[in-house]
Write a protein that holds these residues in place. Structure first.
Motif, mmCIF file in Angstrom:
data_model
loop_
_atom_site.group_PDB
_atom_site.id
_atom_site.type_symbol
_atom_site.label_atom_id
_atom_site.label_comp_id
_atom_site.label_asym_id
_atom_site.label_seq_id
_atom_site.Cartn_x
_atom_site.Cartn_y
_atom_site.Cartn_z
ATOM 1 N N LEU A 154 81.890 -36.003 26.855
ATOM 2 C CA LEU A 154 83.177 -35.708 26.251
ATOM 3 C C LEU A 154 83.755 -36.946 25.595
ATOM 4 N N TYR B 125 77.372 -33.592 31.225
ATOM 5 C CA TYR B 125 78.527 -33.323 30.384
ATOM 6 C C TYR B 125 78.846 -34.574 29.577
ATOM 7 N N ILE C 79 78.884 -37.102 34.126
ATOM 8 C CA ILE C 79 79.878 -36.883 33.078
ATOM 9 C C ILE C 79 79.987 -38.184 32.294
ATOM 10 N N ARG D 41 81.817 -40.193 29.238
ATOM 11 C CA ARG D 41 83.030 -40.183 28.419
ATOM 12 C C ARG D 41 82.949 -41.320 27.414
ATOM 13 N N TYR E 112 69.933 -31.001 31.154
ATOM 14 C CA TYR E 112 69.350 -32.294 31.500
ATOM 15 C C TYR E 112 67.834 -32.238 31.314
ATOM 16 N N PRO F 86 81.424 -32.384 21.925
ATOM 17 C CA PRO F 86 81.477 -32.579 23.376
ATOM 18 C C PRO F 86 81.150 -31.271 24.096
ATOM 19 N N GLY F 87 80.632 -31.396 25.316
ATOM 20 C CA GLY F 87 80.353 -30.187 26.079
ATOM 21 C C GLY F 87 79.302 -30.392 27.142
ATOM 22 N N GLU F 88 78.755 -29.283 27.596
ATOM 23 C CA GLU F 88 77.730 -29.239 28.635
ATOM 24 C C GLU F 88 76.373 -29.090 27.958
ATOM 25 N N TYR F 89 75.399 -29.891 28.415
ATOM 26 C CA TYR F 89 74.063 -29.857 27.836
ATOM 27 C C TYR F 89 73.018 -29.871 28.947
#
Length: 182
Positions: A112, A110, A174, A176, A123, A118-121
């Motif tokens: 953000l 993730y 995650i 950031r 792997y 931003p988001g879920e990608y």
């Protein structure tokens, strides 16, 4: 990572690892990789095609397998999961099961904060923070491009990391990206 029990002859060729699996097995992070929710596994039980297939680790950390039902996967290495499944099969189903387990798709990462999307990608092996940012269509104009914060999947706190081309991202991380201060 593919762990294959010793199998002789032509039958072994049917379950030989692909080039991608060999490359993944050589990745030093995979030796310590722990399964988590969202990982997709290929399970092969030699000589038992009805027990073989592709399975996903559920949100509760379990994998529903034929014949034996739910088996815990959360926090286990692929070899520990493989041994657990083989033990469950030995417990009244198959005398000497030969099981191999390979991670087909890792759980997503993730990103953000100050990135364009931003988001879920998904792997992929060898993913770095810079590649993750590129996947999210780059930094916004407000982004602090000198440091990022990463919360690893198995940790409770995030770490501040100086942005470097070689900083690796692991499945479930995650990332950031903070806003810069002028």
């Amino acid at each position: 990572m593919l762990a294959v029990a010793p199998i002789a002859g032509a039958a072994y060729a049917q379950s030989a690892p692909s080039a991608a699996a060999v490359a993944a097995a050589q990745d030093p992070r995979d030796a310590d990789y722990r399964l988590g929710a969202g990982d997709k596994l290929r399970v092969i039980v030699f000589g038992e095609p009805s027990l073989s297939g592709e399975f996903e680790v559920s949100g509760s950390g379990m994998v529903a397998l034929p014949l034996v039902g739910q088996i815990k996967a959360l926090g286990l290495s692929t070899s520990e999961f493989q041994n657990g499944f083989a033990a469950a099969l030995r417990d009244g189903y198959i005398k000497d099961p030969r099981v191999s387990v390979e991670v087909l798709n890792y759980r997503p990462f993730y990103i953000l904060g100050e990135v364009t999307k931003p988001g879920e990608y998904p792997y992929s092996n060898g993913l770095t923070v810079m590649k993750a940012v590129a996947t999210a269509n780059g930094f916004t104009y407000r982004a602090d491009t000198r440091k990022v914060f990463i919360k690893r999947a198995n940790e409770n706190t995030e770490q501040q990391i100086t942005l470097d081309a070689g900083t690796l991202v692991l499945p479930g991380d995650i990332i950031r990206v903070k806003e810069r201060y002028f």
